[in-house]
Design a protein around this motif. Sequence first.
Motif, short mmCIF file in Angstrom:
data_model
loop_
_atom_site.label_atom_id
_atom_site.label_comp_id
_atom_site.label_asym_id
_atom_site.label_seq_id
_atom_site.Cartn_x
_atom_site.Cartn_y
_atom_site.Cartn_z
N PHE A 78 0.80 -1.14 0.01
CA PHE A 78 -0.08 0.15 -0.10
C PHE A 78 0.88 1.37 -0.11
O PHE A 78 0.50 2.30 -0.54
CB PHE A 78 -0.85 -0.07 1.06
CG PHE A 78 -2.15 0.82 0.90
CD1 PHE A 78 -3.22 0.57 0.42
CD2 PHE A 78 -2.12 2.21 1.47
CE1 PHE A 78 -4.18 1.35 0.17
CE2 PHE A 78 -3.01 3.23 1.48
CZ PHE A 78 -4.11 2.74 0.70
N GLU A 79 1.85 1.17 0.73
CA GLU A 79 3.00 2.21 0.69
C GLU A 79 3.42 2.54 -0.84
O GLU A 79 3.20 3.88 -1.22
CB GLU A 79 4.14 2.11 1.35
CG GLU A 79 5.24 3.07 1.21
CD GLU A 79 6.84 2.42 1.38
OE1 GLU A 79 7.52 2.59 0.57
OE2 GLU A 79 6.78 1.67 2.22
N GLU A 192 3.34 -14.88 -2.81
CA GLU A 192 2.19 -15.51 -2.78
C GLU A 192 0.94 -14.52 -2.37
O GLU A 192 -0.16 -14.49 -2.93
CB GLU A 192 2.07 -16.78 -2.12
CG GLU A 192 2.89 -17.90 -2.99
CD GLU A 192 4.40 -17.86 -2.59
OE1 GLU A 192 5.27 -18.36 -3.11
OE2 GLU A 192 4.83 -17.03 -1.67
N ASP A 193 1.27 -13.99 -1.25
CA ASP A 193 0.07 -13.28 -0.57
C ASP A 193 0.02 -11.95 -1.34
O ASP A 193 -1.17 -11.48 -1.64
CB ASP A 193 0.43 -12.69 0.78
CG ASP A 193 0.31 -14.11 1.88
OD1 ASP A 193 -0.38 -14.94 1.17
OD2 ASP A 193 0.56 -13.84 3.08
N LEU A 194 0.96 -11.26 -1.83
CA LEU A 194 0.91 -10.19 -2.67
C LEU A 194 0.06 -10.59 -3.95
O LEU A 194 -0.51 -9.63 -4.60
CB LEU A 194 2.32 -9.76 -3.17
CG LEU A 194 3.18 -9.07 -2.05
CD1 LEU A 194 4.69 -9.00 -2.38
CD2 LEU A 194 2.70 -7.75 -1.45
N ASN A 195 0.23 -11.54 -4.57
CA ASN A 195 -0.39 -12.03 -5.76
C ASN A 195 -2.05 -11.96 -5.40
O ASN A 195 -2.78 -12.03 -6.34
CB ASN A 195 0.22 -13.23 -6.34
CG ASN A 195 1.22 -12.95 -7.28
OD1 ASN A 195 1.35 -11.79 -8.09
ND2 ASN A 195 2.36 -13.56 -7.37
N MET A 196 -2.42 -12.38 -4.39
CA MET A 196 -3.74 -12.39 -4.02
C MET A 196 -4.52 -11.31 -3.68
O MET A 196 -5.75 -11.16 -3.62
CB MET A 196 -3.85 -13.50 -2.79
CG MET A 196 -3.50 -14.62 -3.18
SD MET A 196 -4.31 -15.61 -4.39
CE MET A 196 -6.11 -15.66 -3.59
N ALA A 197 -3.72 -10.04 -3.70
CA ALA A 197 -4.25 -8.68 -3.25
C ALA A 197 -5.34 -8.22 -4.41
O ALA A 197 -5.08 -8.32 -5.68
CB ALA A 197 -3.34 -7.65 -2.94
N THR A 198 -6.56 -7.74 -4.03
CA THR A 198 -7.47 -7.42 -4.87
C THR A 198 -7.52 -5.75 -4.73
O THR A 198 -7.34 -5.11 -3.72
CB THR A 198 -8.72 -7.85 -4.90
OG1 THR A 198 -9.51 -7.55 -3.41
CG2 THR A 198 -8.64 -9.40 -4.85
N VAL A 199 -8.37 -4.99 -5.75
CA VAL A 199 -8.41 -3.53 -5.72
C VAL A 199 -9.45 -3.53 -4.45
O VAL A 199 -9.33 -2.38 -4.00
CB VAL A 199 -9.17 -3.18 -6.85
CG1 VAL A 199 -9.85 -2.08 -6.86
CG2 VAL A 199 -8.22 -3.37 -8.12
N ALA A 204 -10.45 -0.95 0.85
CA ALA A 204 -10.77 -1.04 2.16
C ALA A 204 -9.75 -0.73 3.22
O ALA A 204 -10.10 -0.08 4.24
CB ALA A 204 -11.38 -2.42 2.44
N PHE A 205 -8.70 -1.08 2.86
CA PHE A 205 -7.26 -0.80 3.68
C PHE A 205 -7.33 0.72 3.74
O PHE A 205 -6.81 1.20 4.88
CB PHE A 205 -6.06 -1.44 3.22
CG PHE A 205 -5.05 -1.56 4.02
CD1 PHE A 205 -4.83 -2.63 4.98
CD2 PHE A 205 -3.93 -0.81 3.99
CE1 PHE A 205 -3.79 -2.80 5.73
CE2 PHE A 205 -2.84 -0.91 4.87
CZ PHE A 205 -2.80 -1.80 5.76
#
Length: 917
Positions: A78-79, A192-199, A204-205
Amino acid sequence: MKKMFFFWSLLVLVSGLFASVSAQTDDFPFEMVNYTLENGLEVTIVQDSTAPVVAVNVWYRVGGANDPDGRSGFAHLFEHMMFQGTANLDKEQFLRIIEDAGGELNAYTSTDQTVYYETVPAHQLPLALWLEADRMASLAVTQTNLDNQRAVVIQEFQQSYGNSPYGEALLELFTLPFTYSPYQTAPIGSVEDLNMATVEEITAFHETYYVPNNASLAVVGDLDLEQTRELIDQFFAPIPRGEEPPALPEFVPQPQAEAEIITVKDDLINIPAVLIGYETIPYAHPDYPALSLATYILSVGDSSRMAREMVDTGVALVADTVVLDNLGPSLFGVLLLPNFNTTVEAVESAYDEQVARMIAEGVSEDELAKAVNQIRSGEIFALESVFALAESVQSANFYYDNPNDVFASIDRFEQVTSADIQRVLAQYLAPEARHIIYVEPSQEAGATYPDPFVGATGNPSDDEFEVDFALSYTEAPTPLDIKAFNLPQITQATLDNGLQVVVIEHDDIPVISLDMVMKGGSTLVDADLAGIVGMTGGLLTRGTETRTAQELAAEIEQVGGNIGASASDDYVTAGIFALTEHTELAFELLSDVVLHATFPQDEIDLQRDQIRTALEAELKDPEAQVSRLFSQKVYRDHPYGQQATFETVDAITRDDIVTFYDAVRHPENALLVVAGDVRFVEIMPLVESTFAGWVETDTPPVIEYPELEPVTGEDAIYLVNVPGATQAQLRIGNLGLFGTDPQRYQVSVMNSILGSGFPSRLMQNLREDKGYTYGIGSGFTYPSNRGTFRISTSVNAGATANAIREIFYEVERLRTEPVSEAELVGVRDGMVGRYALQLETYQDFVNQLASFWVRGIDFEQIRAYPELIGSVTVEDVQQSAQEAIPSDFVVVVAGDASILLSQLEELGAVEVIELEE
């Protein structure tokens, strides 16, 4: 403490240690106001008129600990997203606007906070405030931006960990010891977690954590307090308060029954290591100061216990401890690398002995006083920078809920006793509480990481975004009145013995620095003694006729100062920092080192072993290998191309070192720079009494350089095979300009357009558009003789050939197509605007003056810089690109040949170089 550069720099990168820079003095010298807006934003304003610059610094109370479940690395991702545009600004405009205005900016994410900051000329304060308010209010979250920055973050991950020596072990060190669940994943996250992030998750974050009631703002510098408050109210007050973000769970210590031991195999190292971590108490805990002081006594400075007993005895190359400053449990970390012909078991045993002795015997009052003085003086030094001062008040607010409490940590440290240190070490560093990570060399294939877009969710063409609130002030605000930058008083003198003296009166903080610079380097020694220049610099502070190395270090470190020496291709230098109350001691110690260094044989033997160990470590380090080979291929037989090897280092004798140093140590060959809170008329008697008696019978050295032309013909491609490397390290370039070339100012503007800074063409193409790299830069070096032009980056291994094509494309475009007037004006004005920032501290002046003096450049060019840069034209830029950038390139790549060779062969003939075992 001597450190292996890649090891400690990576540790700092991971831990975000600078997030808690604190600037305490006995009397805070600046006027400060603080208040809270109705929407919850906490504000601190500090007036510091030392230079016409201002720092704008925003801390959000969100970090890696706040990552959603299954989304490690989310706060850090997010940064990056926060630079991708807003309702009022297109992608990349944020970066370009600040740099064109003469400012600098960046951000960082740690475990507990994310920080965004700008340093700008004082008249651009409204712009920086507006930009920070705009992205707090209306971030542009699109699928394209998400996919692009996800690719960039993955490249950052690979560069910092996957393709860096000891990278995986450091990830383990910063996560393995924690029983506290929010700290069990590193802020960088996993691919792996980075590739799962959605818009939707990103949006929401932002709505949850990037709200004014979860942030604090510090504005520091040459400003008017009331005017600044009005600007803050104008831009930030309209942003609505958000819901209170969810609180993290309370930290409840979990006793550990026995030590945890793991082994990490690393195919990028030749030197084994041991890392030890302990979960300890939060920063605000009453025991934290004692634990922190223990690290100073153990390993900070050349007179620390581990330096004396482990490094100086030849047991360890690296022997360091650190305690982090988390809101939740902190980490006490230990980093140990054995020296040449020693073992991991030996360094671990030596560390255990040091801790056991401190627990059993305690520490002396002198050791306690020295540690406190080191902390205090370091924080006084930080007062020079508006950025560091902004970080200081933010830190006080973050940890103590009071930005006025910038003295709190010093007060806490001064109350620590020897018994406190004995107790906390016994309690928190018990043998059963440790987590031990053994790092061993491996010949197996290294870790592999997915392609940035494989498994990524979303549709890259879905670029719609909505914001609930946007600033009504949609255009960049009008700047304030420009404030003149007055250079400090610079006075020159020459003693009767020929010693040149420059005094820089920079009286904002009570600090003095002394730097003695002596011309002469690799040109004065034979190639078969390559390494002698650096070895000489490293030995200058390792003993004099009246002081041992430990006595030198202890004498200055006891009062919070520091002494050091180094050498390069063109000069040897020794320098010292101290508070002004210790000015006479500083002069005494510097003169002792410069005039009476003895180069003891045991110190030579120790440094030889340390250099051999470092050379061994570099054999599998892609970055080190690509740098060495590039220099060798470009400079060839020129002295600048000399590279230390095991053979040349072993051949160096004490007589060789003494002969080399005697050649450069001559008053007519030296410059003394005195800078800080001094006055010329008051300091010159001390200069005279200290150095007027320096007389040498020999004449100064004659420094001659062989002629050398750039490598010509077709582009030469060299591939250093580093099996298991997850990225490709690139150096592309050739010989450049001479250090005194009068066209260097035009060339500097041209290079800023090509590859210097975030808005540069190379960065925009390879990072922001293609996602091939975390960072790329181009530049010219300016030594005394001929420098180089080089482009440096680390790219996704699978995209190496394409990355090189894009680099060639941008270079050719600059040669053949005139830049627009708008692009030139933005870059040129930005460089002039950053003039004040680049000379903000006295050490900035010292470095600049020393460089000019060694090259024979008139000091007055420092004053002429704005005019020289401001007069560069579109025609100058294109001419510089055509004449200064070489027509043929030396291309050096370090990485896994099984991935890279076929790609590179599409570009031309490739010479593969295998690393030594």
